[in-house]
Design an enzyme around this catalytic site. Sequence first.
Site: not given
Length: 281
Positions: A82, A104, A178, A209
Amino acid sequence: MPLVNMSELLDEARRGDWALGSFSVADMEMVLGVLQAAEEEKSPVILQIAEVRLKNSPLELIGPLMVSAAENADVPVAVHFDHGLTYENIAKALDFGFSSVMFDGSALNFEENVKGTLEIASLAEEYGADVEAEIGAVGGSEDGSQDLAVRYTSPEEAQAFYRQTGVDALAVAIGNAHGNYSKEPHLSFDILEKIQNKLEIPLVLHGGTGLSAEDFKKCISLGIKKINIATATFDSVERAVGQAYKDEKVKGYYDLQAVMVKAAYENAKKHIKIFGSDGKA
Ligand code: 13P
């Protein structure tokens, strides 16, 4: 059940009205908890770790653990690197057998993001692995060290980016961030819908989340097929351990370990059910 490619799972999810949970793991206890939930729910799943977390969980240790756990699971599991930032660590993850990697380039300009993504795509191709990239910028930062502003994905840019890179999955920024949201998140479903109308590929939602079940379901109906969950797992484990000590339930190390695994398991199970991947393995 072998370790599988992420795109194989995402293709199945695209044919149905569900999404894959991509759970960040920091240690063996989280791997055990997530896989226990996936096996019990008969759900395919993705295990992932972000490059910024390697200072806590060295890739040389956690990488082989994740791959081996996937190979030994009773359900299909993809292992994903990730928020890859450096060629060196992305290559290392591929060497360890990760079946997909994210480049990324969200902090780069469009051209540099395309260039970096193409470089990683050509490397990943040698391993038969899949590639995820990000266009726009998800807010916050994966390890909570920075509070980066959201840069909403432009649907036109997303389309141009895909045409130039041909990535297997694309992370979008629609107001998601995030970490724990400081105020109630409001996702831009209209932007997501426009992206979905322009792109025939699975879209990825970072910053899972703190989003509601309704938000998740709406996102899934608009093309999100991979949902990243990290902080919710870390917080659940931390809270459960604190509570277990308060309740004097920990009498030794293995009681502590059982509490950690259970908390990761419960968190993964809850998300698997919301994402609708249960029963799809
Ligand atoms: P959260 O920490 O908000 O769940 O985000 C996880 C994530 O997007 C990892 O890439």
